[in-house]
Design a protein around this motif. Structure first.
Motif, short mmCIF file in Angstrom:
data_model
loop_
_atom_site.label_atom_id
_atom_site.label_comp_id
_atom_site.label_asym_id
_atom_site.label_seq_id
_atom_site.Cartn_x
_atom_site.Cartn_y
_atom_site.Cartn_z
N ILE A 121 0.85 -1.19 0.00
CA ILE A 121 0.00 0.00 0.00
C ILE A 121 0.88 1.24 0.00
CG2 ILE A 121 -1.77 1.29 1.23
CD1 ILE A 121 -2.79 -1.30 2.38
N ALA A 122 0.84 1.97 -1.11
CA ALA A 122 1.60 3.21 -1.24
C ALA A 122 0.67 4.40 -1.09
CB ALA A 122 2.32 3.24 -2.59
N LEU B 184 3.74 0.93 2.58
CA LEU B 184 5.03 1.32 2.01
C LEU B 184 5.45 2.63 2.66
CD1 LEU B 184 7.07 0.25 -0.04
CD2 LEU B 184 6.01 1.72 -1.75
N LEU B 185 5.77 2.53 3.93
CA LEU B 185 6.10 3.68 4.75
C LEU B 185 7.34 3.37 5.58
CD1 LEU B 185 2.50 4.37 6.12
CD2 LEU B 185 3.67 5.68 4.33
N LEU B 186 8.16 4.38 5.78
CA LEU B 186 9.38 4.19 6.56
C LEU B 186 9.16 4.42 8.04
CD1 LEU B 186 11.94 5.99 4.21
CD2 LEU B 186 11.51 3.53 4.44
N ASN B 187 8.02 5.01 8.38
CA ASN B 187 7.78 5.40 9.76
C ASN B 187 6.32 5.17 10.12
OD1 ASN B 187 8.52 6.43 12.27
ND2 ASN B 187 9.61 8.17 11.37
N ARG B 188 6.09 4.92 11.37
CA ARG B 188 4.72 4.67 11.84
C ARG B 188 4.10 5.99 12.27
NH1 ARG B 188 1.10 1.02 13.45
NH2 ARG B 188 -0.01 1.35 15.41
N ALA B 189 3.33 6.60 11.37
CA ALA B 189 2.69 7.87 11.66
C ALA B 189 1.23 7.80 11.24
CB ALA B 189 3.43 9.01 10.98
N PHE B 190 0.64 8.92 10.81
CA PHE B 190 -0.81 9.02 10.60
C PHE B 190 -1.32 7.97 9.61
CE2 PHE B 190 -4.48 10.73 8.29
CZ PHE B 190 -5.37 10.89 9.34
N GLU C 4 0.56 -7.60 -4.99
CA GLU C 4 -0.31 -6.60 -5.59
C GLU C 4 0.06 -5.22 -5.04
OE1 GLU C 4 -2.62 -7.01 -7.86
OE2 GLU C 4 -2.75 -9.21 -7.92
N THR C 5 -0.34 -4.18 -5.77
CA THR C 5 -0.06 -2.81 -5.36
C THR C 5 -1.35 -2.01 -5.35
OG1 THR C 5 2.11 -2.94 -6.43
CG2 THR C 5 1.32 -0.75 -5.80
N GLY C 6 -1.55 -1.23 -4.29
CA GLY C 6 -2.71 -0.33 -4.21
C GLY C 6 -2.27 1.02 -3.66
#
Length: 249
Positions: A11-12, A72-78, A41-43
């Protein structure tokens, strides 16, 4: 025939900049090449197609049972704490979904970051005379900011003479200010390492700040690197291992 391996749904966030989606798709192709037995898969949350709900609807219509949804995130945020869980809840109970942890922090990400710096012209022998700006997208989430600061401290212990965090939005300081700060300490050179995955508006802001302040070296974004692909698969494996036995048999 039922495949017991969960589908990996990457998930991007999405972007109006076409380089963003191109990078995401290049990364997922690399993941497929490393693990050809896993369906990937990509969404996207916004701006790009397919949207995450569309992918989930298609998987459910195909009879897929189990999905590992990987931000697909480098950090755990919003986005990891709010947006993505809200989207995934809409797909239950049609699918059994487990949201994987975000990609960072992870040692392989720092390996990829340093490799980008070497590709930009630095060598390992330069580390002790180089001030490094760890430039991330930024967040209003204190936890996310603290993680970036901790990564900067970890990098400092690998041999750089100084490492400072910077943010493209939502938090201070900005990249150009940190470049100037490091320059004022008398380091031989200042390098900027974007701690971001794909090109787009915020990475462009990091680049502009680095160039405006006269940084000596500007690394590329992490992009579809082998290290990043391996971290994706590690997070997939961790989530799959945590699924109930009936989902992983």
């Amino acid at each position: 025939m039922y495949d017991p391996r969960p589908v990996l749904l990457v998930i991007a966030h999405g972007s109006r900049d076409p380089r963003h989606a191109a990078t995401v798709h290049a990364l997922t192709r690399r993941v497929r090449s490393l693990r050809p037995g896993v369906r990937v898969e990509t969404g996207f949350l916004e701006f790009n197609a397919p949207a995450v709900p569309q992918v989930l609807d298609r998987l459910a219509a195909e009879g897929v049972r189990d999905v590992v949804a990987l931000p697909l995130l480098l950090n755990r945020a919003f986005h990891a704490k709010s947006d993505i869980p809200a989207v995934l809840r809409q797909a239950r109970p049609r699918l059994r979904i487990r949201q994987a942890e975000v990609l960072g922090p992870a040692p392989l990400l720092l390996t990829a970051l340093e490799r980008r710096l070497y590709e930009a012209g630095l060598s390992p022998s330069h580390k002790r005379s180089t001030g490094l700006v760890l430039a991330s997208a930024g967040s209003t989430d204190p936890e996310a900011i603290a993680v970036i600061a901790e990564i900067a401290r970890e990098l400092r212990h690998t041999g750089w003479c100084a490492v400072r965090p910077a943010f493209a939005s939502a938090a201070l300081p900005r990249t150009d200010d940190v470049v100037r700060e490091l320059r004022s300490t008398g380091v031989d050179r200042v390098a900027v390492a974007p701690y971001v995955i794909a090109p787009g508006r915020l990475p462009d802001r990091i680049e502009a700040g680095a160039r405006a302040a006269g940084a000596d070296v500007l690394a590329a974004v992490l992009g579809p690197s082998a290290e990043l692909a391996r971290v994706l698969l590690t997070r997939y494996d961790e989530s799959r291992a945590a699924l109930p036995l009936a989902m992983t048999a």
